[in-house]
Motif scaffolding. Sequence first.
Motif, short mmCIF file in Angstrom:
data_model
loop_
_atom_site.label_atom_id
_atom_site.label_comp_id
_atom_site.label_asym_id
_atom_site.label_seq_id
_atom_site.Cartn_x
_atom_site.Cartn_y
_atom_site.Cartn_z
N GLU A 18 0.82 -1.20 0.00
CA GLU A 18 0.00 0.00 0.00
C GLU A 18 0.86 1.26 0.00
OE1 GLU A 18 -3.11 0.26 2.81
OE2 GLU A 18 -3.82 -1.77 2.50
N THR A 20 1.53 5.33 0.76
CA THR A 20 1.28 6.17 1.92
C THR A 20 0.91 7.59 1.52
OG1 THR A 20 3.53 7.02 2.19
CG2 THR A 20 3.07 4.83 3.11
N GLN A 207 3.42 0.68 12.74
CA GLN A 207 2.51 1.19 11.72
C GLN A 207 1.74 2.43 12.15
OE1 GLN A 207 1.93 -0.79 8.28
NE2 GLN A 207 3.98 -0.50 9.09
N GLU A 215 -6.25 3.18 3.93
CA GLU A 215 -6.45 2.81 5.33
C GLU A 215 -7.87 3.14 5.80
OE1 GLU A 215 -4.12 3.52 9.60
OE2 GLU A 215 -3.23 4.12 7.69
N ASN A 216 -8.33 2.34 6.77
CA ASN A 216 -9.61 2.59 7.40
C ASN A 216 -9.61 3.98 8.04
OD1 ASN A 216 -11.32 2.51 10.08
ND2 ASN A 216 -12.20 0.98 8.72
N SER A 219 -8.95 4.46 11.76
CA SER A 219 -7.53 4.26 12.08
C SER A 219 -6.72 5.52 11.78
CB SER A 219 -6.98 3.08 11.29
OG SER A 219 -5.59 2.94 11.47
#
Length: 335
Positions: A18, A20, A207, A215-216, A219
């Motif tokens: 993934e 960033t 993380q 990302e969720n 989170s």
Amino acid sequence: MFINSKPILFSAVQPSGELTIGNYIGTMRHWSNMQNTYECLYCIADLHALTAINKKKKIKNVILDTLALYLACGVDPNKSTIFVQSHVCQHSQLNWILSCCSRFGELSRMTQFKLKKVQNCIENSNIGLFNYPVLMASDILLYQTNFVPVGKDQKQHLELTCKIANRFNFLHGNVFTIPKPIISENGSKIMSLLDPTKKMSKSDVNQNNVIFLLENISSVVFKIKNCITDSEHPPKIYHNTNKKLGISNLLEILSAITNKEINFLEQELHGILYSEFKSIVAEALSKFLLKLQKSYIHYRNNEFFLQEIIEIGAVRARLKSQETLNKVFSAIGMV
């Protein structure tokens, strides 16, 4: 069709997992606008990703994930060439030739290699990791690239590319265009959330230091609200990468996703508490990521469309890269 008078721009991202918010702010957010000024080649660098040999996720799926993110970030396949690195064999061919024009000492001095060598232990470091900058040079020089958008931490790699190109040109004639960097004034290096002295990295053991594009959202909010700021009292929000690393990092993130200048944000946020500031960043980032993720899902669900893009892109890239490779073969006397 591309306009030949446009300068050529090359950029690439590894499909190694993934991406960033640092990848987006440092490079990918500029890609959409760059299409209007440059002849853009956007590469999915899967050969570079092979240096991380412990990855178990199927690279085909990750390539399509990365392509869908390219499109979600505004890259238009009708304006730009989007292709997968391994689909254009000329990258590997030029890599070997340029390896013969590179020096062991200069590769061993590359900052990122030295860092990864320490992290992985020298016995576990593969030759691909050592040769990584030469393959990157091949990626860039293969298309007679004029400009490369890079983060501050990647500038050394581009400097090596120019050194290799100049060395080859000196020995064999004026074959390669010498590329120039495009470095954003702000946001070219987004830092870790809990340790803003180091760059945000998707491979970080902790993380909570990293915000991922897919990302969720809950989170993301948690991470922003728990990130490091400073202990200045009374709290002041201004950009200073020497004294206020954490605050400066959040300001750069907020500036990038809202398209507001940092000096404007400093005035707008004057007098508020750090907790309020974090909430503002979290809300803006959540809104931005939700929109990006919705677009990503739209593209990722159409694999036929994605496959069509990379097939067309590979044909374009092969035609353009072979022109340079023919010049290289002629210059060094190969039939």
